[in-house]
Design a protein around this motif. Structure first.
Motif, PDB file in Angstrom:
ATOM      1  N   PHE A   1      41.609 -37.047  35.270  1.00 10.94           N
ATOM      2  CA  PHE A   1      40.238 -35.679  34.824  1.00 10.94           C
ATOM      3  C   PHE A   1      41.115 -34.201  34.552  1.00 10.94           C
ATOM      4  CE2 PHE A   1      37.295 -38.824  33.996  1.00 10.94           C
ATOM      5  CZ  PHE A   1      36.311 -37.903  32.876  1.00 10.94           C
ATOM      6  N   GLY A   2      41.433 -34.766  36.636  1.00  7.35           N
ATOM      7  CA  GLY A   2      41.977 -32.775  36.254  1.00  7.35           C
ATOM      8  C   GLY A   2      43.266 -32.508  35.887  1.00  7.35           C
ATOM      9  N   ALA A   3      44.324 -33.149  35.813  1.00  8.97           N
ATOM     10  CA  ALA A   3      44.764 -32.150  34.492  1.00  8.97           C
ATOM     11  C   ALA A   3      44.769 -32.848  33.244  1.00  8.97           C
ATOM     12  CB  ALA A   3      45.963 -33.807  34.289  1.00  8.97           C
ATOM     13  N   LEU A   4      43.147 -33.313  32.726  1.00 13.22           N
ATOM     14  CA  LEU A   4      42.566 -32.398  31.391  1.00 13.22           C
ATOM     15  C   LEU A   4      42.133 -31.149  31.751  1.00 13.22           C
ATOM     16  CD1 LEU A   4      42.382 -34.145  28.695  1.00 13.22           C
ATOM     17  CD2 LEU A   4      39.935 -34.750  29.415  1.00 13.22           C
ATOM     18  N   PHE A   5      41.631 -31.372  33.012  1.00 12.47           N
ATOM     19  CA  PHE A   5      41.214 -29.260  32.960  1.00 12.47           C
ATOM     20  C   PHE A   5      41.833 -28.653  32.955  1.00 12.47           C
ATOM     21  CE2 PHE A   5      37.616 -31.674  35.495  1.00 12.47           C
ATOM     22  CZ  PHE A   5      36.595 -31.506  34.533  1.00 12.47           C
TER      23      PHE A   5
ATOM     24  N   ASP B   1      37.678 -32.704  25.696  1.00 11.92           N
ATOM     25  CA  ASP B   1      36.469 -33.120  26.719  1.00 11.92           C
ATOM     26  C   ASP B   1      35.581 -32.409  26.745  1.00 11.92           C
ATOM     27  OD1 ASP B   1      35.026 -32.772  29.656  1.00 11.92           O
ATOM     28  OD2 ASP B   1      35.867 -34.713  29.061  1.00 11.92           O
ATOM     29  N   ASN B   2      34.220 -32.466  26.641  1.00 10.22           N
ATOM     30  CA  ASN B   2      33.097 -32.017  26.147  1.00 10.22           C
ATOM     31  C   ASN B   2      32.275 -30.876  27.234  1.00 10.22           C
ATOM     32  OD1 ASN B   2      31.378 -33.613  27.540  1.00 10.22           O
ATOM     33  ND2 ASN B   2      30.476 -33.860  25.905  1.00 10.22           N
ATOM     34  N   ILE B   3      33.233 -31.051  28.509  1.00  9.33           N
ATOM     35  CA  ILE B   3      32.400 -29.961  29.219  1.00  9.33           C
ATOM     36  C   ILE B   3      33.099 -28.780  28.983  1.00  9.33           C
ATOM     37  CG2 ILE B   3      32.785 -29.477  31.848  1.00  9.33           C
ATOM     38  CD1 ILE B   3      32.747 -32.445  31.937  1.00  9.33           C
ATOM     39  N   PRO B   4      34.585 -28.383  29.293  1.00  9.63           N
ATOM     40  CA  PRO B   4      34.988 -27.085  29.140  1.00  9.63           C
ATOM     41  C   PRO B   4      34.861 -26.396  27.497  1.00  9.63           C
ATOM     42  CG  PRO B   4      37.479 -28.851  29.017  1.00  9.63           C
ATOM     43  CD  PRO B   4      35.826 -29.735  29.107  1.00  9.63           C
ATOM     44  N   LEU B   5      34.393 -27.127  26.506  1.00  8.54           N
ATOM     45  CA  LEU B   5      33.883 -26.737  25.371  1.00  8.54           C
ATOM     46  C   LEU B   5      32.840 -26.198  25.443  1.00  8.54           C
ATOM     47  CD1 LEU B   5      35.384 -27.558  21.905  1.00  8.54           C
ATOM     48  CD2 LEU B   5      32.680 -28.477  22.683  1.00  8.54           C
ATOM     49  N   THR B   6      31.897 -26.801  26.160  1.00 12.05           N
ATOM     50  CA  THR B   6      30.224 -26.580  26.221  1.00 12.05           C
ATOM     51  C   THR B   6      30.493 -24.681  26.910  1.00 12.05           C
ATOM     52  OG1 THR B   6      29.305 -28.155  25.892  1.00 12.05           O
ATOM     53  CG2 THR B   6      28.633 -26.896  26.772  1.00 12.05           C
ATOM     54  N   THR B   7      31.549 -25.336  28.380  1.00  6.52           N
ATOM     55  CA  THR B   7      31.300 -23.888  28.523  1.00  6.52           C
ATOM     56  C   THR B   7      31.761 -22.661  27.868  1.00  6.52           C
ATOM     57  OG1 THR B   7      32.529 -24.702  30.404  1.00  6.52           O
ATOM     58  CG2 THR B   7      32.907 -22.582  30.714  1.00  6.52           C
ATOM     59  N   MET B   8      32.978 -22.970  26.649  1.00  4.29           N
ATOM     60  CA  MET B   8      33.525 -22.212  25.677  1.00  4.29           C
ATOM     61  C   MET B   8      32.242 -21.864  24.963  1.00  4.29           C
ATOM     62  SD  MET B   8      35.099 -21.645  22.459  1.00  4.29           S
ATOM     63  CE  MET B   8      35.483 -23.058  22.726  1.00  4.29           C
ATOM     64  N   MET B   9      31.415 -22.360  23.967  1.00  8.18           N
ATOM     65  CA  MET B   9      30.760 -22.123  23.095  1.00  8.18           C
ATOM     66  C   MET B   9      29.817 -21.649  23.686  1.00  8.18           C
ATOM     67  SD  MET B   9      32.369 -23.032  20.386  1.00  8.18           S
ATOM     68  CE  MET B   9      30.511 -23.295  19.647  1.00  8.18           C
ATOM     69  N   ILE B  10      29.471 -21.845  24.334  1.00  7.30           N
ATOM     70  CA  ILE B  10      27.617 -21.515  25.143  1.00  7.30           C
ATOM     71  C   ILE B  10      28.017 -19.950  25.273  1.00  7.30           C
ATOM     72  CG2 ILE B  10      28.192 -21.068  27.417  1.00  7.30           C
ATOM     73  CD1 ILE B  10      24.469 -21.947  26.110  1.00  7.30           C
TER      74      ILE B  10
ATOM     75  N   LEU C   1      37.417 -41.205  22.552  1.00  5.55           N
ATOM     76  CA  LEU C   1      37.253 -42.118  24.185  1.00  5.55           C
ATOM     77  C   LEU C   1      37.860 -40.975  24.705  1.00  5.55           C
ATOM     78  CD1 LEU C   1      37.795 -43.853  25.647  1.00  5.55           C
ATOM     79  CD2 LEU C   1      39.996 -44.365  25.874  1.00  5.55           C
ATOM     80  N   PHE C   2      38.007 -39.878  24.941  1.00  7.23           N
ATOM     81  CA  PHE C   2      38.361 -38.560  25.210  1.00  7.23           C
ATOM     82  C   PHE C   2      37.266 -37.985  25.403  1.00  7.23           C
ATOM     83  CE2 PHE C   2      43.041 -39.285  25.204  1.00  7.23           C
ATOM     84  CZ  PHE C   2      42.929 -40.435  25.987  1.00  7.23           C
ATOM     85  N   GLY C   3      35.866 -37.559  24.538  1.00  3.60           N
ATOM     86  CA  GLY C   3      34.890 -36.943  24.044  1.00  3.60           C
ATOM     87  C   GLY C   3      34.074 -36.911  25.024  1.00  3.60           C
ATOM     88  N   SER C   4      34.000 -37.476  26.187  1.00  6.56           N
ATOM     89  CA  SER C   4      32.342 -37.573  27.398  1.00  6.56           C
ATOM     90  C   SER C   4      33.811 -37.970  27.986  1.00  6.56           C
ATOM     91  CB  SER C   4      31.623 -38.377  26.652  1.00  6.56           C
ATOM     92  OG  SER C   4      30.776 -38.174  27.410  1.00  6.56           O
ATOM     93  N   SER C   5      32.826 -36.965  29.383  1.00  7.27           N
ATOM     94  CA  SER C   5      33.576 -38.235  30.331  1.00  7.27           C
ATOM     95  C   SER C   5      32.816 -39.303  31.327  1.00  7.27           C
ATOM     96  CB  SER C   5      32.821 -37.101  31.964  1.00  7.27           C
ATOM     97  OG  SER C   5      33.413 -35.950  31.359  1.00  7.27           O
TER      98      SER C   5
END
Length: 635
Positions: free
Chosen positions: A495-499, A537-546, A581-585
């Motif tokens: 997760f750290g590397a993916l962020f 990963d949908n966490i950083p994507l949501t941060t951008m899309m909001i 597999l990488f779509g969600s945490s």
């Protein structure tokens, strides 16, 4: 290694009233672009149509020919909205950046020339500002290519299982930083750390610690036996109850926590009923992502959306969120269940192809081999223990070969199986079960309280850490190392590397011209968020899309309400998590826990089931949102 860390110095300037102020840049840009960042009493861009006060910024090219000076405007004017005069020195600092495209910009090496950033306001008082610049900004055309190549390489390494996914993510994240360094934009260590979502990692670590201690009580095995008893050992009633329970828990817990709790139970139940755990686990994960979409606390993207200040101001609260998302989630759940029933209409496809004794032996061998691999050769005692573990795994491999040849299998008598399971899997530690249960109820209660703005200011990560610390104190044993050894450190590193990788991708996407972002978001915000969430990963994507959604809603010319955009984004980000597999945490966490139990499923195994369901879900939601829109227009 040859590149210095990029440091942007802030320069303090004051813009006088009724006249312009120039800031001299002696460095000459390497190409026709100049990046400028301002900080001060500025307004965010989406308030530009509401403010009559503004700052105008443009770039001039100056050639010095003693005693003459030739001045030429080489950029368009950047208009920055400002607060009123009486608010200067009161409001907090707001920072904005802009990339100037320099027109007709050619430099003669034999000519003495400089650049000047000119600034002018229509205020009736002086305006203090901080200014920083970069004369060598990354060319975004090249940046998009590099980001795409990095992501493609990451997926190649993982899809074809060239190396372990954690090592692949670490390698690619390091490569992305190396590319930035080669482009003269090497980030500092502090900047890299700031890209990592510590809140998510803290939540994962804390819940892993809680589940690790909770599992010592034997509650997961006991729950599996109880579910086996209630469903009389029948396959589909068991799978139905697992999926329904997972979706229900994901409504009120975040789906990462639900995955940590349900994965061990699902694996044990599959072993009891001779089912292959992998398709059942994938089905459970899919329903976890669907169920998590219904509430603001069920899925990390929803937490990001619901905590956005603009979303809160638009009138969206816990109740309205459930009301608008509920019917869409129910429809998608029905279609997903029908899809899975059709996919596994032959229940033999869900059964394990090997006898139960063989599967248990393979899992035990994997445990002993993993334990041996974790032992170092630092001391003689450790070397002796390591050799003992290796001998034990060797004996088990011999036993496995014997069992495989004789094809031993478990009896099919339900009553005998149930009696045997109840003897083998009782509650092992009732005092620890009470302590763990009380702690888990405490943490879950605090999760619920996060929906109340006046209370939920601590964050889910810190809340779960407090629960983990409480349980570690109540655990009161000297072998705390055994608890931490069961934490999925490789998942946390992944997760750290993916962020870090996703931060680069997010910056490239946000660097696209604003007009293009708006046009894409108006037409395809649901599909873009869903398909993009499947591959990043949908966490950083949501941060951008909001951010895109709030900009759309604040544009006076478009006249779009924010709430429909929020529902589209939430549906897309949550259901898009089922694509890969990488779509969600929760997908990655469940895969890590399953691998620890000896069941490893690949990227392609998940995508083969999840991606068609994701497409079906988005189609259903598209019709649902269109129907709601038509009904509202009719009213």
């Amino acid at each position: 290694m040859a590149k210095h860390v990029t440091v942007r110095e802030n320069h303090q300037v004051s813009i006088p009233k009724n006249t312009s102020k120039g800031y001299i840049i002696s460095e000459i840009p390497s190409h026709d672009k100049l990046w400028v960042r301002l900080g001060g009493a500025l307004l965010p861009p989406y308030y530009s149509n509401l403010s009559t006060h503004s700052l105008q910024v443009w770039v001039q090219f100056i050639i010095l020919l003693n005693p003459l000076m030739y001045v030429q405007n080489i950029s368009s004017v950047w208009r920055v909205p400002l607060v009123t005069e009486n608010l200067i020195g009161v409001v907090p600092e707001v920072r904005q950046k802009h990339e100037f495209k320099l027109a007709n910009f050619t430099v003669d090496p034999y000519t003495n020339c400089i650049l000047r950033v000119n600034m002018k306001t229509n205020l009736k008082t002086n305006l203090p500002l901080s200014l920083s610049y970069n004369v060598q900004p990354i060319n975004m055309d090249d940046g998009i290519v590099y980001a795409a190549l990095v992501l493609v390489l990451l997926y190649i390494l993982i899809i074809f299982e060239v190396i372990h996914r954690t090592l692949a993510a670490m390698l690619i994240s390091t490569m992305s930083i190396a590319i930035l360094a080669a482009l003269n934009a090497r980030p500092s260590l502090e900047e890299v750390v700031s890209w990592i979502d510590i809140e998510t990692l803290l939540l994962l670590f804390s819940m892993m610690t809680l589940v690790s201690i909770f599992s010592e009580t034997g509650i997961f095995d006991y729950t599996a036996v109880l579910a086996y008893k209630l469903t009389s050992g029948r396959e589909w009633p068991l799978i139905n109850s697992l999926c329904f329970l997972t979706a229900l828990l994901s409504c009120f817990l975040d789906n990462v926590t639900t995955g940590l709790l349900m994965t061990p139970i699902t694996i044990r139940l599959c072993e009891v009923t001779k089912l292959d755990p992998i398709p059942v686990l994938i089905s459970m994960i899919i329903f976890s992502n669907i169920g998590g979409a219904i509430t603001p606390i069920g899925d990390p993207p929803n937490v990001i959306i619901a905590s956005n200040p603009d979303v809160i101001k638009s009138g969206i609260n816990f109740s309205s969120f459930i009301l608008h998302m509920g019917l869409g989630v129910i429809l998608v759940s029905i279609f997903t269940y029908l899809h899975l029933r059709y996919l596994y209409r032959n229940v033999r496809n869900l059964r394990s192809s090997e006898p139960q004794e063989v599967l248990e032996l393979k899992r035990e061998i994997a445990v002993w081999q993993r334990a041996a691999a974790c032992m170092s050769s630092y001391s003689k005692d450790e070397e002796v223990v390591k050799e003992t573990l290796k001998k034990r795994s060797t004996r088990l491999i011999g036993k496995l070969n014997t069992r495989t040849r004789t094809h031993m299998s478990q009896g099919d008598n339900y009553n005998d199986n149930l009696e045997d399971l109840q003897k083998r899997y009782p509650i092992r530690d009732k005092p620890l079960l009470i302590k763990s249960g009380c702690t888990l109820i405490f943490v879950i209660t605090l999760f619920f309280l996060h929906s109340i703005p006046e209370i939920g200011r601590l964050g889910l990560g810190w809340t779960s850490l407090l629960g983990a610390l409480l349980l570690l104190l109540l655990y009161d044993r000297g072998d705390i190392e055994s608890v931490f050894s069961r934490v999925e450190w490789s998942t946390l590193l992944f997760f750290g590397a993916l962020f870090v990788i996703m931060e680069q991708t997010q910056h490239v996407i946000m660097s696209v011209e604003q007009e293009s972002r708006l046009a894409v978001a108006i037409l395809l915000i649901l599909w873009v968020s869903a398909i993009a969430s499947a591959f990043v990963d949908n966490i950083p994507l949501t941060t951008m899309m909001i951010k895109v959604a709030t900009v759309l809603a604040d544009d006076a010319e478009l006249q779009l309400p924010l709430q429909p955009l929020v529902w589209a984004l939430s549906f897309g980000a949550c259901f898009g998590g089922n694509g890969t597999l990488f779509g969600s945490s929760s997908n990655i966490v469940c895969a890590g826990v399953a691998e620890q139990h000896g069941y490893r499923f690949t990227f392609m195994q998940f995508m083969k089931i999840g991606f068609p369901i994701m497409i079906t879900s988005v189609v259903v939601v598209s019709f649902y949102l269109m129907l709601v829109h038509v009904v509202l227009q009719w009213h």
